[in-house]
Design a protein around this motif. Structure first.
Motif, PDB file in Angstrom:
ATOM      1  N   GLY A  38       0.830  -1.213   0.000  1.00  0.00           N
ATOM      2  CA  GLY A  38       0.000   0.000   0.000  1.00  0.00           C
ATOM      3  C   GLY A  38       0.856   1.251   0.000  1.00  0.00           C
ATOM      4  O   GLY A  38       0.720   2.127   0.857  1.00  0.00           O
ATOM      5  N   PHE A  42       0.292   8.333   2.259  1.00  0.00           N
ATOM      6  CA  PHE A  42       0.506   8.312   3.702  1.00  0.00           C
ATOM      7  C   PHE A  42       1.767   7.539   4.097  1.00  0.00           C
ATOM      8  O   PHE A  42       2.576   8.028   4.893  1.00  0.00           O
ATOM      9  CB  PHE A  42      -0.724   7.734   4.431  1.00  0.00           C
ATOM     10  N   HIS A  43       1.949   6.369   3.570  1.00  0.00           N
ATOM     11  CA  HIS A  43       3.144   5.590   3.932  1.00  0.00           C
ATOM     12  C   HIS A  43       4.411   6.403   3.642  1.00  0.00           C
ATOM     13  O   HIS A  43       5.362   6.399   4.429  1.00  0.00           O
ATOM     14  CB  HIS A  43       3.173   4.281   3.145  1.00  0.00           C
ATOM     15  N   VAL A  72      -0.237  -4.256  -5.181  1.00  0.00           N
ATOM     16  CA  VAL A  72      -0.927  -5.463  -5.673  1.00  0.00           C
ATOM     17  C   VAL A  72      -2.089  -5.121  -6.610  1.00  0.00           C
ATOM     18  O   VAL A  72      -2.573  -5.989  -7.327  1.00  0.00           O
ATOM     19  CB  VAL A  72      -1.473  -6.353  -4.515  1.00  0.00           C
ATOM     20  N   ASP A  76      -1.646   0.353  -9.198  1.00  0.00           N
ATOM     21  CA  ASP A  76      -0.317   0.628  -8.646  1.00  0.00           C
ATOM     22  C   ASP A  76       0.772   0.644  -9.715  1.00  0.00           C
ATOM     23  O   ASP A  76       1.929   0.974  -9.415  1.00  0.00           O
ATOM     24  CB  ASP A  76       0.026  -0.399  -7.555  1.00  0.00           C
ATOM     25  N   THR A 137      -0.596  -0.329   4.689  1.00  0.00           N
ATOM     26  CA  THR A 137      -1.587   0.761   4.645  1.00  0.00           C
ATOM     27  C   THR A 137      -2.467   0.446   3.436  1.00  0.00           C
ATOM     28  O   THR A 137      -2.343   1.040   2.370  1.00  0.00           O
ATOM     29  CB  THR A 137      -0.949   2.161   4.492  1.00  0.00           C
ATOM     30  N   VAL A 138      -3.350  -0.517   3.626  1.00  0.00           N
ATOM     31  CA  VAL A 138      -4.167  -1.001   2.512  1.00  0.00           C
ATOM     32  C   VAL A 138      -5.607  -0.506   2.632  1.00  0.00           C
ATOM     33  O   VAL A 138      -6.496  -1.063   2.004  1.00  0.00           O
ATOM     34  CB  VAL A 138      -4.109  -2.548   2.419  1.00  0.00           C
ATOM     35  N   THR A 139      -5.813   0.535   3.421  1.00  0.00           N
ATOM     36  CA  THR A 139      -7.099   1.188   3.682  1.00  0.00           C
ATOM     37  C   THR A 139      -7.974   0.349   4.627  1.00  0.00           C
ATOM     38  O   THR A 139      -7.736  -0.848   4.815  1.00  0.00           O
ATOM     39  CB  THR A 139      -7.906   1.557   2.404  1.00  0.00           C
ATOM     40  N   GLY A 142      -9.450  -2.726   3.234  1.00  0.00           N
ATOM     41  CA  GLY A 142      -8.495  -3.725   2.760  1.00  0.00           C
ATOM     42  C   GLY A 142      -8.399  -4.967   3.632  1.00  0.00           C
ATOM     43  O   GLY A 142      -7.816  -5.972   3.225  1.00  0.00           O
ATOM     44  N   CYS A 199      -0.719  -0.204   9.696  1.00  0.00           N
ATOM     45  CA  CYS A 199      -0.669   1.237   9.953  1.00  0.00           C
ATOM     46  C   CYS A 199      -1.918   1.899   9.369  1.00  0.00           C
ATOM     47  O   CYS A 199      -1.861   3.031   8.890  1.00  0.00           O
ATOM     48  CB  CYS A 199       0.596   1.855   9.356  1.00  0.00           C
ATOM     49  N   ASP A 200      -3.022   1.183   9.374  1.00  0.00           N
ATOM     50  CA  ASP A 200      -4.270   1.769   8.890  1.00  0.00           C
ATOM     51  C   ASP A 200      -5.076   2.325  10.057  1.00  0.00           C
ATOM     52  O   ASP A 200      -4.902   1.926  11.207  1.00  0.00           O
ATOM     53  CB  ASP A 200      -5.091   0.717   8.125  1.00  0.00           C
ATOM     54  N   ASN A 201      -5.986   3.235   9.717  1.00  0.00           N
ATOM     55  CA  ASN A 201      -6.808   3.925  10.714  1.00  0.00           C
ATOM     56  C   ASN A 201      -7.949   3.046  11.203  1.00  0.00           C
ATOM     57  O   ASN A 201      -9.114   3.286  10.893  1.00  0.00           O
ATOM     58  CB  ASN A 201      -7.428   5.179  10.075  1.00  0.00           C
ATOM     59  N   THR A 243      -2.349  13.713   5.105  1.00  0.00           N
ATOM     60  CA  THR A 243      -1.626  13.614   3.835  1.00  0.00           C
ATOM     61  C   THR A 243      -2.638  13.580   2.695  1.00  0.00           C
ATOM     62  O   THR A 243      -3.239  12.541   2.419  1.00  0.00           O
ATOM     63  CB  THR A 243      -0.776  12.315   3.811  1.00  0.00           C
ATOM     64  N   LYS A 305      -7.451   9.468  18.706  1.00  0.00           N
ATOM     65  CA  LYS A 305      -7.220   9.953  17.342  1.00  0.00           C
ATOM     66  C   LYS A 305      -8.394   9.639  16.423  1.00  0.00           C
ATOM     67  O   LYS A 305      -8.864  10.493  15.679  1.00  0.00           O
ATOM     68  CB  LYS A 305      -5.917   9.334  16.830  1.00  0.00           C
ATOM     69  N   ARG A 383     -11.801  13.955  -0.552  1.00  0.00           N
ATOM     70  CA  ARG A 383     -10.986  12.838  -0.030  1.00  0.00           C
ATOM     71  C   ARG A 383     -11.600  12.308   1.265  1.00  0.00           C
ATOM     72  O   ARG A 383     -11.719  11.102   1.462  1.00  0.00           O
ATOM     73  CB  ARG A 383      -9.541  13.285   0.227  1.00  0.00           C
TER      74      ARG A 383
END
Ligand SMILES: NC(=O)c1ccc[n+]([C@@H]2O[C@H](COP(=O)([O-])OP(=O)(O)OC[C@H]3O[C@@H](n4cnc5c(N)ncnc54)[C@H](O)[C@@H]3O)[C@@H](O)[C@H]2O)c1
Ligand SMILES: O=P(O)(O)OC[C@@H](O)[C@@H](O)[C@H](O)[C@H](O)CO
Length: 499
Positions: A38, A42-43, A72, A76, A137-139, A142, A199-201, A243, A305, A383
Motif C-alpha cells: 500500500g 501516507f506511507h 498489488v 499501482d 496501509t491497505v485502507t 483492505g 498502519c491503517d486507521n 496527507t 485519534k 478525499r
C-alpha cells in the motif's frame, strides 16, 4: 528567474542536494527488511519518513530496515513506473501553516515490486530471511472484515481465488495470499515468521490484521490458521499525519520552488505522530530514537485519534461539501461548521475517551482545529468523503453507541450521519451532481433515494453499517430532525440550529 529542473535520480542526488536536503547515508548499503503493502501518500509521508530519519541518525541500527514497497492492485502500475524512474526516491514537502515549505528527499525505500508483474518475486521477497516486518496501509476496507460480526469475509472473489491458489504463487493477487504463502515457505525453511504491522486507521488495527490473516490462512488449512494466530505478532498502532492526495499542482510546486523533476512527490502537514505497541517477533528498528512513541498499550491513543480527528473529518466532509467547500481548511474555518465540529469533539467524542498518558485533551483538540485549518495543506472534502461506508461505522458509530449506552447526548453524531445520507442523495444544494466514491456505492445511493420516499429511516436500516441504530428512538429522532432540516433549510441553517 526559473532554474532548470533536475530529474530526481540516485545519480543526480548530489546536485539535488544543493537545492533540498537529501539522504546523507549510503543507500546502496541499505537492505530492505521491511516489506510494505500500500505505497501511497501516507506511507511515504509517515513510516518511510521515520525510517529515513533513523537511517540518517543511526545508520547501523537502521540499515537492515530499508523498505521494499509492494503494489498489488492494477492501479499501482503508476507508482511502479514513477518510482522506477527515480530509483525509489521522492520528495516529501511539509506545508507549514505560515506558508513555509519544508522539503526533503526521502531515501528509505530501496526496492519496489509490482505484484502483477511477478507474483512469485513478491512471495520470495517476503520469505527472504532478511524480511522482518511486513507493514500495511491497505485502507480500512483492505482487511475484508464484516463490520457487524468482525469476521473475515471469505466469499470475496479475490480472496476465494487466492485461497484456492494456495502455494501457486503465480495465481495470487491479494495481500492475504502473498503473505500467507510466504509464511508457509518460511516455516518449511525453518525461518521465524515476520511481524505484521498494520498502519491503517482502524481501532485495534493489529488485532484486526491478526483476525484477517489467521482467517485467510485457515481457509487454506485450519491448522495453518491456528499457527498464524499463535506464532505471528501483530502490533497495534496509532498513526497520524494529514496527507492529501498529490495533485499536478504539487508536482509543479516541487519543480518551481525546488527545481526538482519528481513525478510523484508527497505533500503533507508538519504534524506527525506514531504510537506503536512493542510487539515484534523478529526484531524492530529503534524507532523511539526518531520520535515514535513505543508504548505497551496503544488503545487510548487510537481512540483519541480516531474519535476526535477521523470522526471530526467525517463531520467536515459532508457538511463541508454541502456548504460548497472543496477544501478542508475552508470547511474547518466556516463560522457555522467549526463550532459544530468542536462541539461534537467536546460533548460527544471526549466523554467516551479514557485519559491518554501524557496528553492534555483540550490542547489536543485545539491543535486539531488548527491542523484542519492549515490553508496550505489543501486537503479536500472529497478525499474525506470517500469510502464513507468504511469510515462512519468504524469511527463515528462507536461514539454514538457508547453515548447511548451511557445515556448521553448523540444529536451531533446523528446529524453527521444525516449529512452523509443527504450527501449520498448525489445532488448538492444547487442541484449539481455529487460524485459519491464508495465501494458500496450502489447500496448507499439506493438507500438514500429510498429514504426520500416511503421510509424515512431507509438509510439507517443497513445493519451492516449501523447495527441497530435505526431502532433507537433517541438516535432516530435526532437523525430525522437533522435530515429534515437539511432538506428544508439547507446545511448552513441546519448547523446554526444544531449549535
Ligand atoms: N492520508 C492520510 O492522511 C492518512 C493518515 C493516517 C493513516 N492513513 C491510512 O493510510 C491508508 C492509505 O492512505 P493513503 O493516503 O496513503 O491512500 P493512497 O490512496 O495514497 O494509497 C493507498 C494505497 O493502498 C493500496 N490499496 C488500497 N486498497 C488495497 C487493498 N485492498 N489491498 C492492497 N492494497 C490496497 C493502493 O493501491 C495504494 O497503493 C488510509 O486508508 C488510512 O488507513 C492515511
Ligand atoms: O485515510 P482514511 O481513509 O483512513 O481517512 C481519511 C482521513 O480522515 C485520514 O486520512 C486523516 O487525514 C488521517 O488519519 C490523519 O492522520
Amino acid at each position: 528567474m526559473s532554474v532548470e529542473t533536475i530529474p530526481l535520480t540516485a545519480a543526480n542526488l548530489t546536485a539535488v542536494g544543493e537545492r533540498v536536503p537529501v539522504p546523507g547515508y549510503d543507500r546502496d548499503a541499505v537492505t530492505a527488511g521491511v516489506v510494505h503493502f500500500g505505497v501511497g501518500g501516507f506511507h511515504r509521508a509517515h513510516q518511510a519518513m521515520y525510517l529515513d530519519r533513523l537511517l540518517e541518525e543511526d545508520f547501523e541500527a537502521a540499515r537492515e530496515y530499508g523498505i521494499c514497497g509492494v503494489g498489488v492492485l492494477p492501479g499501482d502500475a503508476r507508482m511502479r513506473d514513477a518510482l522506477a524512474a527515480q530509483d525509489r526516491l521522492y520528495t516529501l514537502v511539509l506545508k507549514h501553516p505560515d506558508g513555509r515549505l519544508e522539503p526533503r528527499v526521502v531515501g528509505s525505500m530501496v526496492e519496489y515490486l509490482f505484484a502483477p508483474d511477478d507474483p512469485e518475486a513478491v512471495v520470495e521477497k517476503l520469505a527472504d530471511p532478511g524480511t522482518r516486518i511486513v507493514s500495511l496501509t491497505v485502507t480500512e476496507g483492505g482487511y475484508n472484515l464484516d463490520d457487524i460480526t468482525g469476521q473475515f469475509v471469505t466469499g470475496t472473489p479475490a480472496v476465494a481465488a487466492d485461497a484456492a491458489a494456495g502455494a501457486d504463487a503465480g495465481r495470487l493477487s491479494t495481500v492475504f495470499g502473498f503473505v500467507v504463502e510466504a509464511l508457509v515457505r518460511r516455516r518449511e525453511r525453518g525461518l521465524d515468521p515476520f511481524t505484521i504491522m498494520s498502519c491503517d486507521n482502524l481501532q485495534g488495527n493489529g488485532h484486526l490484521a491478526k483476525t484477517a490473516f489467521a482467517a485467510f490462512a485457515a481457509l487454506r488449512d485450519p491448522a495453518l490458521g491456528e499457527w498464524v494466530g499463535e506464532n505471528v505478532r501483530f502490533p497495534n498502532s496509532m498513526v497520524d499525519r494529514i496527507t492529501p492526495a498529490t495533485t499536478p499542482a504539487d508536482v509543479d510546486l516541487v519543480a518551481r520552488e525546488f527545481g526538482i523533476a519528481d513525478a510523484w512527490p508527497v505533500v503533507c502537514e508538519p504534524f506527525t505522530q506514531w504510537a506503536l505497541e512493542d510487539a515484534f517477533a523478529a526484531g524492530r528498528p529503534p524507532l523511539e530514537r526518531v520520535g515514535v512513541q513505543v508504548v505497551p498499550d496503544v488503545e487510548p491513543y487510537e481512540l483519541m485519534k480516531l474519535r476526535l480527528l477521523n470522526a471530526s473529518h467525517q463531520g467536515l466532509a459532508y457538511f463541508g461539501r454541502l456548504l460548497d467547500h472543496e477544501l478542508v481548511d475552508a470547511a474547518a474555518t466556516d463560522p457555522a461548521l467549526a463550532p459544530f465540529v468542536r462541539a461534537y469533539m467536546d460533548a460527544e467524542a471526549t466523554p467516551t475517551l479514557a485519559p491518554v498518558p501524557g496528553v492534555d485533551l483540550e490542547e489536543y483538540k485545539d491543535t486539531l482545529m488548527e491542523r484542519f485549518g492549515n490553508p496550505h495543506v489543501r486537503d479536500t472534502t472529497a478525499r474525506l468523503a470517500a469510502e464513507s461506508s468504511d469510515r462512519i461505522p468504524k469511527w463515528l458509530v462507536p461514539v454514538a453507541r457508547a453515548n447511548l449506552e451511557a445515556g448521553r447526548d448523540v444529536h451531533r453524531a446523528a446529524a453527521i450521519v444525516a449529512s452523509w445520507a443527504r450527501y449520498a442523495e448525489g445532488v448538492d444544494e444547487h442541484g449539481e451532481p455529487i460524485t459519491v466514491v464508495d465501494r458500496r456505492q450502489d447500496r448507499v445511493l439506493a438507500a438514500a433515494r429510498r429514504q426520500l420516499g416511503e421510509d424515512p429511516l431507509a438509510f439507517l436500516r443497513d445493519r451492516e453499517l449501523f447495527g441497530d441504530l435505526a431502532e433507537n428512538e433517541e438516535f432516530t429522532t435526532a437523525y430525522r430532525r437533522a435530515l429534515d432540516d437539511l432538506h428544508r433549510d439547507g446545511a448552513r441553517a441546519t448547523l446554526e440550529r444544531l449549535l
